[in-house]
Design a protein around this motif. Sequence first.
Motif, PDB file in Angstrom:
ATOM      1  N   ILE A  16       0.840  -1.205   0.000  1.00  0.00           N
ATOM      2  CA  ILE A  16       0.000   0.000   0.000  1.00  0.00           C
ATOM      3  C   ILE A  16       0.873   1.251   0.000  1.00  0.00           C
ATOM      4  O   ILE A  16       0.604   2.219  -0.726  1.00  0.00           O
ATOM      5  CB  ILE A  16      -0.957  -0.017   1.213  1.00  0.00           C
ATOM      6  CG1 ILE A  16      -1.985  -1.144   1.049  1.00  0.00           C
ATOM      7  CG2 ILE A  16      -1.674   1.332   1.371  1.00  0.00           C
ATOM      8  CD1 ILE A  16      -2.794  -1.436   2.294  1.00  0.00           C
ATOM      9  N   PHE A  17       1.955   1.234   0.805  1.00  0.00           N
ATOM     10  CA  PHE A  17       2.878   2.381   0.827  1.00  0.00           C
ATOM     11  C   PHE A  17       3.458   2.628  -0.570  1.00  0.00           C
ATOM     12  O   PHE A  17       3.619   3.773  -0.997  1.00  0.00           O
ATOM     13  CB  PHE A  17       4.030   2.123   1.812  1.00  0.00           C
ATOM     14  CG  PHE A  17       3.587   2.079   3.254  1.00  0.00           C
ATOM     15  CD1 PHE A  17       2.485   2.785   3.691  1.00  0.00           C
ATOM     16  CD2 PHE A  17       4.288   1.315   4.187  1.00  0.00           C
ATOM     17  CE1 PHE A  17       2.085   2.746   5.016  1.00  0.00           C
ATOM     18  CE2 PHE A  17       3.894   1.262   5.509  1.00  0.00           C
ATOM     19  CZ  PHE A  17       2.784   1.974   5.932  1.00  0.00           C
ATOM     20  N   GLN A  18       3.750   1.538  -1.285  1.00  0.00           N
ATOM     21  CA  GLN A  18       4.315   1.669  -2.622  1.00  0.00           C
ATOM     22  C   GLN A  18       3.324   2.338  -3.568  1.00  0.00           C
ATOM     23  O   GLN A  18       3.687   3.196  -4.385  1.00  0.00           O
ATOM     24  CB  GLN A  18       4.698   0.275  -3.166  1.00  0.00           C
ATOM     25  CG  GLN A  18       5.530   0.316  -4.451  1.00  0.00           C
ATOM     26  CD  GLN A  18       6.856   1.039  -4.258  1.00  0.00           C
ATOM     27  OE1 GLN A  18       7.625   0.720  -3.365  1.00  0.00           O
ATOM     28  NE2 GLN A  18       7.119   2.053  -5.087  1.00  0.00           N
ATOM     29  N   LYS A  19       2.036   1.958  -3.424  1.00  0.00           N
ATOM     30  CA  LYS A  19       0.997   2.569  -4.263  1.00  0.00           C
ATOM     31  C   LYS A  19       0.856   4.066  -3.966  1.00  0.00           C
ATOM     32  O   LYS A  19       0.631   4.876  -4.859  1.00  0.00           O
ATOM     33  CB  LYS A  19      -0.351   1.876  -4.020  1.00  0.00           C
ATOM     34  CG  LYS A  19      -0.481   0.527  -4.700  1.00  0.00           C
ATOM     35  CD  LYS A  19      -1.907  -0.019  -4.525  1.00  0.00           C
ATOM     36  CE  LYS A  19      -2.064  -1.333  -5.262  1.00  0.00           C
ATOM     37  NZ  LYS A  19      -3.436  -1.879  -5.130  1.00  0.00           N
ATOM     38  N   ILE A  20       1.019   4.409  -2.683  1.00  0.00           N
ATOM     39  CA  ILE A  20       0.940   5.826  -2.310  1.00  0.00           C
ATOM     40  C   ILE A  20       2.090   6.592  -2.948  1.00  0.00           C
ATOM     41  O   ILE A  20       1.900   7.673  -3.529  1.00  0.00           O
ATOM     42  CB  ILE A  20       0.967   5.992  -0.775  1.00  0.00           C
ATOM     43  CG1 ILE A  20      -0.292   5.379  -0.153  1.00  0.00           C
ATOM     44  CG2 ILE A  20       1.058   7.469  -0.392  1.00  0.00           C
ATOM     45  CD1 ILE A  20      -0.243   5.274   1.357  1.00  0.00           C
TER      46      ILE A  20
END
Length: 700
Positions: free
Chosen positions: A100-104
């Motif tokens: 999820i952090f990567q998508k952000i």
Amino acid sequence: MDETQLLGTLKEYFGYDSFRPLQKKIIDAVFNGKDNLVIMPTGGGKSICYQLPAILLPQITLVISPLIALMKDQVDGLIANGVSAAYLNSSQQEADQQAIFQKIDNNELKLLYVAPESLQFVDRILTAGKVSLIAIDEAHCISSWGHDFRPAYTQLGYLKNRFPSTPVIALTATADKATRNDICNQLNIPDAKKHVASFDRKNLSLEVRPGLKRFEQIAGFVQKRRKESGIIYCLSRKTTEELAAKLQAKGFKAEAYHAGINHEERSAIQDAFINDEKQIICATIAFGMGIDKSNIRWVIHYNMPKNMEGYYQEIGRAGRDGLPSDTLLFHSYADVVQLQKFASNAANEEVQLAKLERMKQYSEALTCRRKILLNYFGELKHEDCGNCDICKNPPKFFDGTIIAQKALSCIFRLKGNEPVTTVIDVLRGSQNEAVLSKNYQSLPTYGAGGEISWHHWQQYIIQLINIGYAEVAFHKNNHLQLTKAAKNVLFEGEKVRLAEVPDRKAIRKESTETYGKHDNSLFEKLRQLRLEIAKEEEIPAYLIFNDASLKEMEKERPMSDEEFMQINGVGRRKMQDYGYRFIKEIIAFNKDKKERKSAKKGQTYQLTGDLYKEGLNVEEIAGKRKLAATTIYSHLIKLYDDGEDIDLLQMIPNSDFEAVKKAKKELENPNSLKAYFEHFQEAINYEHIKIALKVLEKEA
């Protein structure tokens, strides 16, 4: 933001052709960078107010939400609609969080849901430029004046400090005046635009009964609604399980639901209910948050709720499709004592106890219940609703203007700085310390109501609060204060009707005398039939039909299903359950059945037709005939069918007619009224749809 683009986004991602009331105004304010507080009842469409802007804004929208289950439902729904969304919480694996952090980082997410306790997970990666909008759902949780205070919410004020140029939108289904102001102050958005939708859910009937033989009453209630979905809210986990077991033993598809059941089982129960595989859920108040099930037809409160906000939010889960739905609340002294124990030693104990007292007063009220609910939330309503147990079986009223003036004047003289007990003491001329220590004996209103008992003054003042002339300021030590409406009574001669405070002994005596009398009138025959059915079903007689309905039956002599349905107090279900027996009794009483039936039927339609020809509109005809507007519409449609000169098209906007005409070609089931109603997202009411279809039918 261009309106065409907004409507296109609304249709593409949410499937709606038009906005509901307030939605467009709120969304425009978001795009103008304004902070907003949205008070919108359950089912009113709050989520779209931030989800739609999130799709069009350049960076991520951060959504603070209190429950994991609620977040999951929202995210699943968004993903199903093609919107990139995710949620973060402490129960996730680290690998999932990193993804999820990567998508952000890649700017691939439009919405990120986070519980207030989990904000530390995103704090390190969210920079000022990364956040386009901050949405705080269930915002009442931040306020100790609110009904569901959560300490973790109190830290959220720092978000506005950190992102001063980012708009904040706070949303809740229920918040009184004190809570609304507290939300804005704690979130550091004191200038937020407040958007308050109407709290009036006309399709919900409101009823309160004493908590005696609850299971027997519930079994009778749900027996008549075997194919309908409903929720029974209970105070304890144990009660949910015991009640569900008893209902199962009676053959009902019921399940218990509470936080003690493991997550997988809770999810399975919730899904079964949403999919109509289970009919009844016996639940603690945690159940229902975020559930988008529009066909819940009834809600029962097995125990009294702890405050009006919670009660309103829970009954609001019924009838979200706009169709008639029932709510039933049981109240007892034992419930009040239990809830008082729960409130004791809480950080906001005084507020909780005061709100519990208002809930108790609602349960014991002699005033239209919808009027009390709406007035509580600051939406003053002067006329009675006609769809609650008080309106259907009203108490005796008297001209209480002088009493009201004395009470309101006393509150004014006390400058809104005293609770109800002191107000009564001053009115009665008491010589206790609360009065004498503040020199209240010198006030002009001191002793002005000495002839009225303390109990009666208490009941009259509660009525004045319920009607909307005074309010309890929970955030000011529960002081009694005047509303704007009070000046109409004090200075402009407005009359006040108060209900007589019932004397239990007198009620018992009157009841005995009434049932001791016998006569041969049709009303008496119908009353005896009602009593017979009540004994069979083990329910109070007034729940079948009230006296006003019996009187109208006596006057109108309905002898067909259609005529019987036109009696005030007769709904479709009562027609199905009791209509045959009552019509049979009326026919037996009336020897000239055919002649009367024909005359009566033609007379009621013709009266409506005559008033229409005089130039009266539907509302004016309904007022003159003391019938519902829906009944007048049905009369005019029938007259139109019979070839009378009725211009149905002038009764509805041309845009509604064209919309129905277009929908008739597109809908899979163009013969279903409900299909049209859902297609238009409640924007066009049933009567307008019926009229459009009738005109189209004749044009075909």
